[in-house]
Design a protein around this motif. Structure first.
Motif, PDB file in Angstrom:
ATOM      1  N   SER A  73       0.842  -1.202   0.000  1.00 45.65           N
ATOM      2  CA  SER A  73       0.000   0.000   0.000  1.00 45.65           C
ATOM      3  C   SER A  73       0.877   1.253   0.000  1.00 45.65           C
ATOM      4  O   SER A  73       2.034   1.210   0.475  1.00 45.65           O
ATOM      5  CB  SER A  73      -0.877   0.001   1.267  1.00 45.65           C
ATOM      6  OG  SER A  73      -1.454   1.276   1.460  1.00 45.65           O
TER       7      SER A  73
ATOM      8  N   ARG B 227      -5.304  -6.785  -3.342  1.00 35.35           N
ATOM      9  CA  ARG B 227      -6.048  -5.747  -4.059  1.00 35.35           C
ATOM     10  C   ARG B 227      -5.690  -5.690  -5.549  1.00 35.35           C
ATOM     11  O   ARG B 227      -6.505  -5.291  -6.373  1.00 35.35           O
ATOM     12  CB  ARG B 227      -5.786  -4.378  -3.427  1.00 35.35           C
ATOM     13  CG  ARG B 227      -6.409  -4.210  -2.051  1.00 35.35           C
ATOM     14  CD  ARG B 227      -5.905  -2.919  -1.424  1.00 35.35           C
ATOM     15  NE  ARG B 227      -6.530  -2.658  -0.134  1.00 35.35           N
ATOM     16  CZ  ARG B 227      -5.936  -1.953   0.822  1.00 35.35           C
ATOM     17  NH1 ARG B 227      -4.742  -1.452   0.652  1.00 35.35           N
ATOM     18  NH2 ARG B 227      -6.553  -1.752   1.965  1.00 35.35           N
TER      19      ARG B 227
ATOM     20  N   SER C 206       0.511   3.513   1.959  1.00 34.66           N
ATOM     21  CA  SER C 206       0.754   3.843   3.368  1.00 34.66           C
ATOM     22  C   SER C 206       2.060   3.215   3.895  1.00 34.66           C
ATOM     23  O   SER C 206       2.562   3.595   4.946  1.00 34.66           O
ATOM     24  CB  SER C 206      -0.433   3.410   4.243  1.00 34.66           C
ATOM     25  OG  SER C 206      -0.595   2.014   4.200  1.00 34.66           O
ATOM     26  N   ASP C 207       2.637   2.266   3.138  1.00 34.53           N
ATOM     27  CA  ASP C 207       3.903   1.633   3.561  1.00 34.53           C
ATOM     28  C   ASP C 207       5.139   2.455   3.148  1.00 34.53           C
ATOM     29  O   ASP C 207       6.255   2.165   3.597  1.00 34.53           O
ATOM     30  CB  ASP C 207       4.037   0.230   2.945  1.00 34.53           C
ATOM     31  CG  ASP C 207       2.913  -0.700   3.357  1.00 34.53           C
ATOM     32  OD1 ASP C 207       2.423  -0.567   4.492  1.00 34.53           O
ATOM     33  OD2 ASP C 207       2.538  -1.573   2.547  1.00 34.53           O
TER      34      ASP C 207
HETATM   35  C1  RP5 Z   1      -1.406  -4.102   3.640  1.00 34.50           C
HETATM   36  O1  RP5 Z   1      -2.353  -3.580   4.491  1.00 34.50           O
HETATM   37  C2  RP5 Z   1      -0.471  -2.982   3.308  1.00 34.50           C
HETATM   38  O2  RP5 Z   1       0.820  -3.488   3.140  1.00 34.50           O
HETATM   39  C3  RP5 Z   1      -0.559  -2.035   4.466  1.00 34.50           C
HETATM   40  O3  RP5 Z   1       0.526  -2.151   5.359  1.00 34.50           O
HETATM   41  C4  RP5 Z   1      -1.838  -2.485   5.183  1.00 34.50           C
HETATM   42  C5  RP5 Z   1      -2.861  -1.390   5.234  1.00 34.50           C
HETATM   43  O4  RP5 Z   1      -3.080  -0.868   3.964  1.00 34.50           O
HETATM   44  P1  RP5 Z   1      -3.923   0.473   3.755  1.00 34.50           P
HETATM   45  O5  RP5 Z   1      -5.295   0.163   4.258  1.00 34.50           O
HETATM   46  O6  RP5 Z   1      -3.217   1.548   4.545  1.00 34.50           O
HETATM   47  O7  RP5 Z   1      -3.883   0.737   2.273  1.00 34.50           O
HETATM   48  O8  RP5 Z   1      -1.988  -4.579   2.472  1.00 34.50           O
END
Ligand code: RP5
Length: 166
Positions: free
Chosen positions: A10, A40, A12-13
């Motif tokens: 994501s 996803r 967010s990472d």
């Molecule tokens: C995982 O879910 C991602 O690597 C991330 O660390 C976590 C949350 O993802 P977001 O909801 O912030 O996109 O797939």
């Protein structure tokens, strides 16, 4: 030619990758960073991996949090070394991701680093070490990097040391 593929589950990472990317650039390692999620956007993960293999890539670094299955899924599709970096989340501080990534059942290995920025930094260095097994100059650069690091630690020791003799 790309040497390292970095996959983030994501956007967010992204925050944990700054220092590690800096190191890859310092060592002049060609890399690609992409946001591709095992759940996803699984087709994109597969496509990126296949292209990376075709053009002779060496190491994949997977960054993910929560159930964090990205590295395991990637490892199931390639014989390249896969490094995994867990990301913390508010509810569990990332322990779930750390355990998930490090608990690959026997047969499909994933090399799991520690959580967050330190984990990604070590992932970058570990990738360089792997590439360095076939590149003497790169290994010499790594030796110099470690010497600089040791010098910095000793400088901080000189500045902060305390001897209390009662
Ligand atoms: C995982 O879910 C991602 O690597 C991330 O660390 C976590 C949350 O993802 P977001 O909801 O912030 O996109 O797939």
């Amino acid at each position: 030619m790309l040497k390292v593929l970095i996959l983030l589950g994501s956007q967010s990472d992204l925050v944990i990758t700054e220092k590690g990317q800096e190191i890859l650039r310092e060592f002049k390692i060609p890399y690609e960073l992409r946001i591709a999620s095992a759940h996803r956007s699984p087709a994109l993960v597969e496509e990126l991996l296949q292209n990376f293999e075709k053009q002779g890539g060496k190491v994949v670094i997977c960054v993910a949090g929560m159930s964090a299955h990205l590295a395991g899924v990637v490892a199931s599709q390639t014989n390249l070394p896969v490094l995994a970096v867990p990301v913390a989340n508010a509810a569990t501080a990332g322990l779930d991701a750390l355990l998930s990534m490090s608990q690959m059942p026997a047969g499909i290995p994933v090399a799991t680093m520690t959580l967050g920025k330190a984990g990604f930094t070590n992932g970058a260095l570990f990738a360089i070490q792997i590439i360095g097994t076939n590149d003497k100059e790169l290994t010499e650069e790594l030796v110099r990097y470690r010497k600089t690091q040791a010098t910095e630690v000793m400088a901080s020791d000189n500045k902060n040391r305390v001897i209390f003799k009662g």
